[in-house]
Scaffold this active site. Structure first.
Site, PDB file in Angstrom:
ATOM      1  N   GLU A  47       0.716  -1.109  -0.151  1.00 43.77           N
ATOM      2  CA  GLU A  47      -0.130  -0.013   0.127  1.00 43.77           C
ATOM      3  C   GLU A  47       0.838   1.305  -0.127  1.00 43.77           C
ATOM      4  OE1 GLU A  47      -3.061   0.358  -0.650  1.00 43.77           O
ATOM      5  OE2 GLU A  47      -3.762  -1.680  -0.416  1.00 43.77           O
ATOM      6  N   TYR A 130      -6.330   6.020   4.612  1.00 42.34           N
ATOM      7  CA  TYR A 130      -6.539   4.761   3.647  1.00 42.34           C
ATOM      8  C   TYR A 130      -5.641   3.955   3.684  1.00 42.34           C
ATOM      9  CZ  TYR A 130      -5.499   2.307  -0.418  1.00 42.34           C
ATOM     10  OH  TYR A 130      -5.540   1.229  -1.338  1.00 42.34           O
ATOM     11  N   ASP A 148      -9.362   5.809  -1.355  1.00 39.94           N
ATOM     12  CA  ASP A 148      -8.132   6.555  -2.370  1.00 39.94           C
ATOM     13  C   ASP A 148      -8.972   7.139  -3.438  1.00 39.94           C
ATOM     14  OD1 ASP A 148      -8.903   4.216  -3.952  1.00 39.94           O
ATOM     15  OD2 ASP A 148      -6.864   3.626  -4.158  1.00 39.94           O
TER      16      ASP A 148
END
Length: 380
Positions: A47, A130, A148
């Site tokens: 991520e 996020y 996102d």
């Protein structure tokens, strides 16, 4: 905010939407390396890498990174220069610095286990809403929103949300919306499904609506307005900075490099000697560069010729670099931040992308022979 969410969800079939989305994701998901297991560390690394970076670019970086640092202990103990070299080319280097700092805290405070608490995980360096939502939902199956750019685009179209997605309050609205509709049985599939939908179907331009698994739930499609959403204000004007940089070799064929400051843009990365050059053109730009090198380092520099132009755009500014090659004469006073390095050893140092391009031009256009003499064409 609650009234707005309630209004958006009026007559919306939440269960059917989840079923269609998750079923599609289970059938069509791309075989990505961070999806091979539910290791929260690997998911976290992926991520962080995927922020501002395309999936195809990230895949080889992720594989090399996990091979080098297979667990949090390995990453926590890594030397910064080695770590930056592993990250070289991904950009936004503060991401990996923050990741290492956060991983060290996890090792110290949580025994090397990513905390399941959003409050604890969200307080770690570099972990925003996020990232926290993505890791906790995918690794631990906790129903937390992960919003996102892709997800905001999808939700804007599905619910016909006209608020500006560049504003924080719109992101907050969408997080509240997801908290109401997220699958409690499979929050991982739900969040990844939204991300995947935005990545491969619900694209910014020319969305593939006829292939969309949740088309029947999409209000923008029903109204024929999918191309009009999401609403986003344009970013401000990007500042352009003109620079001059040179690949300089000394009498022993060593290449001069310098380390950028500890703070700020591209902190602690190495680069070829570089100076600002606004308003100057060759040969004045080359002459000014040589004069600054003499003043700063006591080195006489002869610019032999141009290599070409390199342009690199950051989020807030653009570099336009005039690149040259030449010779440095006189004694090189090396320090921790200014070195003369044998050509083969350059690969040990982390360089930002624009300086990697400069070196590629130097190798391709000029060529090198043993001892540092140059042959080949000079780019006009």
């Amino acid at each position: 905010m609650k009234e707005k969410v309630s209004s958006l969800l009026k007559d919306f079939p939440k269960e059917k939407f989840c079923e269609d989305l998750i079923g599609w994701f289970q059938r069509e998901q791309r075989p990505l390396p961070w999806r091979e297991d539910k290791d929260p560390y690997k998911i976290w690394v992926s991520e962080v890498m995927l922020q501002q970076t395309r999936v195809d670019t990230v895949i080889p970086y992720f594989r090399r990174f996990i091979e080098k640092y297979p667990d949090m202990r390995a990453l926590a103990e890594a030397r910064e220069e080695e770590l930056l070299k592993m990250w070289e080319g991904l950009g936004y280097y503060s991401r990996v610095r923050n990741l290492q700092e956060a991983v060290r805290e996890v090792c110290e405070k949580y025994g090397g286990v990513v905390p399941k608490s959003r409050e604890q995980f969200g307080k770690l360096k570099g972990v925003g809403p996020y990232t926290a939502g993505a890791v906790l939902s995918i690794a631990y199956g906790i129903p937390e929103p992960a919003v996102d750019g892709n997800v905001m685009r999808v939700l804007s179209r599905i619910f016909l949300i006209g608020e500006d997605i560049a504003k924080a309050k719109t992101r907050n609205l969408m997080e509240d919306l997801i908290r109401e509709i997220i699958s409690r049985d499979d929050p991982s599939g739900f969040n990844q499904g939204l991300m995947e939908l935005g990545a491969i179907v619900c694209k910014p331009k020319a969305p593939a609506c006829l292939l969309c698994p949740v088309q029947e739930h999409c209000r923008a499609f029903a109204a024929g307005l999918q191309e009009e959403y999401p609403v986003k204000t344009k970013s401000g004007k990007v500042k352009t900075v003109h620079l001059a940089a040179a690949v300089l070799t000394d009498e022993r064929g060593r290449v001069l490099i310098r380390k950028r400051p500890k703070e700020g843009l591209l902190a602690n990365l190495w680069e070829f000697p570089t100076e600002e050059a606004d308003g100057l053109h060759f040969p004045d730009r080359a002459a000014d560069f040589a004069e600054r090198m003499k003043r700063k380092h006591g080195i006489r520099v002869e610019i032999t010729g141009p290599l070409g132009k390199v342009e690199h755009v950051f989020s807030h500014l653009k570099w336009q670099i005039s690149a040259y090659y030449g010779r440095a004469e006189g004694e090189i006073m090396e320090t921790d931040t200014f070195k003369a390095v044998p050509l083969p050893d350059l690969e040990k140092y982390p360089f930002p992308v624009p300086h990697q391009k400069i070196f590629a031009m130097y190798q391709g256009d000029i060529g090198t022979e043993k001892g540092g003499s140059r042959t080949g064409k000079v780019r006009p």
